[in-house]
Design a protein around this motif. Structure first.
Motif, PDB file in Angstrom:
ATOM      1  N   ASP A 129       0.876  -1.177   0.000  1.00 49.16           N
ATOM      2  CA  ASP A 129       0.000   0.000   0.000  1.00 49.16           C
ATOM      3  C   ASP A 129       0.914   1.229   0.000  1.00 49.16           C
ATOM      4  O   ASP A 129       1.175   1.820   1.040  1.00 49.16           O
ATOM      5  CB  ASP A 129      -0.918  -0.015   1.220  1.00 49.16           C
ATOM      6  N   ILE A 130       1.417   1.580  -1.180  1.00 52.98           N
ATOM      7  CA  ILE A 130       2.371   2.684  -1.274  1.00 52.98           C
ATOM      8  C   ILE A 130       1.732   4.000  -0.864  1.00 52.98           C
ATOM      9  O   ILE A 130       2.395   4.846  -0.247  1.00 52.98           O
ATOM     10  CB  ILE A 130       3.042   2.752  -2.670  1.00 52.98           C
ATOM     11  N   SER A 131       0.458   4.193  -1.146  1.00 51.42           N
ATOM     12  CA  SER A 131      -0.218   5.431  -0.726  1.00 51.42           C
ATOM     13  C   SER A 131      -0.241   5.544   0.791  1.00 51.42           C
ATOM     14  O   SER A 131       0.059   6.602   1.353  1.00 51.42           O
ATOM     15  CB  SER A 131      -1.638   5.490  -1.276  1.00 51.42           C
ATOM     16  N   GLY A 132      -0.602   4.469   1.452  1.00 46.31           N
ATOM     17  CA  GLY A 132      -0.629   4.483   2.911  1.00 46.31           C
ATOM     18  C   GLY A 132       0.756   4.703   3.500  1.00 46.31           C
ATOM     19  O   GLY A 132       0.916   5.446   4.470  1.00 46.31           O
ATOM     20  N   LEU A 133       1.738   4.082   2.899  1.00 43.64           N
ATOM     21  CA  LEU A 133       3.115   4.230   3.369  1.00 43.64           C
ATOM     22  C   LEU A 133       3.604   5.667   3.179  1.00 43.64           C
ATOM     23  O   LEU A 133       4.176   6.268   4.088  1.00 43.64           O
ATOM     24  CB  LEU A 133       4.020   3.231   2.650  1.00 43.64           C
ATOM     25  N   MET A 134       3.339   6.238   2.019  1.00 39.90           N
ATOM     26  CA  MET A 134       3.774   7.620   1.764  1.00 39.90           C
ATOM     27  C   MET A 134       3.001   8.608   2.640  1.00 39.90           C
ATOM     28  O   MET A 134       3.577   9.607   3.087  1.00 39.90           O
ATOM     29  CB  MET A 134       3.627   7.954   0.282  1.00 39.90           C
ATOM     30  N   ASN A 135       1.741   8.330   2.923  1.00 41.63           N
ATOM     31  CA  ASN A 135       0.985   9.182   3.851  1.00 41.63           C
ATOM     32  C   ASN A 135       1.583   9.120   5.242  1.00 41.63           C
ATOM     33  O   ASN A 135       1.660  10.145   5.941  1.00 41.63           O
ATOM     34  CB  ASN A 135      -0.498   8.786   3.881  1.00 41.63           C
ATOM     35  N   TRP A 136       2.008   7.939   5.669  1.00 44.62           N
ATOM     36  CA  TRP A 136       2.658   7.803   6.967  1.00 44.62           C
ATOM     37  C   TRP A 136       3.938   8.620   7.002  1.00 44.62           C
ATOM     38  O   TRP A 136       4.191   9.346   7.964  1.00 44.62           O
ATOM     39  CB  TRP A 136       2.928   6.325   7.272  1.00 44.62           C
ATOM     40  N   ILE A 137       4.756   8.521   5.954  1.00 44.73           N
ATOM     41  CA  ILE A 137       6.005   9.292   5.905  1.00 44.73           C
ATOM     42  C   ILE A 137       5.691  10.795   5.977  1.00 44.73           C
ATOM     43  O   ILE A 137       6.338  11.530   6.738  1.00 44.73           O
ATOM     44  CB  ILE A 137       6.819   8.944   4.646  1.00 44.73           C
ATOM     45  N   ALA A 138       4.699  11.236   5.228  1.00 47.67           N
ATOM     46  CA  ALA A 138       4.325  12.657   5.231  1.00 47.67           C
ATOM     47  C   ALA A 138       3.839  13.099   6.614  1.00 47.67           C
ATOM     48  O   ALA A 138       4.077  14.242   7.018  1.00 47.67           O
ATOM     49  CB  ALA A 138       3.250  12.926   4.178  1.00 47.67           C
ATOM     50  N   SER A 139       3.206  12.195   7.345  1.00 49.77           N
ATOM     51  CA  SER A 139       2.682  12.555   8.669  1.00 49.77           C
ATOM     52  C   SER A 139       3.797  12.791   9.673  1.00 49.77           C
ATOM     53  O   SER A 139       3.560  13.374  10.739  1.00 49.77           O
ATOM     54  CB  SER A 139       1.744  11.456   9.186  1.00 49.77           C
TER      55      SER A 139
END
Length: 175
Positions: free
Chosen positions: A163-173
């Motif tokens: 889930d690259i979107s979820g992973l990138m959202n986590w990084i952004a958070s």
């Protein structure tokens, strides 16, 4: 201020695939231990297990030397099994490289899956890497290995679609 995303996991845990996806999605440079180590093998030759470890340590140091030369505000992704060196070595490298923000992505799969992944790619791996005799040890390692647990952590089960979107959202958070 530099940020480093540590993509961590034992060999064949899927970390290279995850690291490439994160680097591509973020537009960040990827520094992979095996990429550097294989370049060293090409010029310095291969050897026994101790020599392989020496090349791993040199590659590890090279990653942080490169990150140290990145401009402030940079983000980079690293792909390595961070459990092969004591945590103090990582901390010293991060300090020398002036990395102030670190995130860890832990890649994992069941030990038998990791063993089979390693076996399936033996014929395409550089000769400097450990061979088939390493697989039982790797399976045992996969059963006891764990994330560093010092930095913000995101776990990835690499037997499932990423889930690259979820992973990138986590990084952004984390910003």
């Amino acid at each position: 201020m530099k940020r480093l995303i540590l993509v961590n996991g034992v060999p064949a845990s899927g970390k290279s695939t995850v690291a490439r996806a994160v680097a591509e999605a973020g537009g960040w440079p990827l520094l992979a231990l095996d990429t550097i180590k294989e370049a060293f093998f090409a010029h310095l030759g291969t050897g026994d297990r101790d020599y392989n470890r020496l090349m791993g340590k040199a590659s590890y140091q090279a990653i942080f030397a490169l990150v140290g030369d990145f401009p402030d505000g940079s983000t980079a992704v690293t792909d390595a099994w961070f459990g092969f060196q004591p945590a103090e070595v990582l901390a010293a490298h991060l300090e020398r490289a002036k990395v102030s923000r670190v995130a860890e992505i832990w890649c994992h799969a069941p030990p038998p899956v990791i063993g089979e992944r390693y076996r399936s790619r033996l014929s395409s791996r550089h000769a400097g890497h450990l061979g088939e005799s390493y697989i039982p040890e790797l399976i045992e390692l996969a059963g006891r290995a764990s994330p560093l647990g010092v930095y913000p952590l995101f776990r990835v089960d690499t037997t499932r679609p990423l889930d690259i979107s979820g992973l990138m959202n986590w990084i952004a958070s984390l910003d």
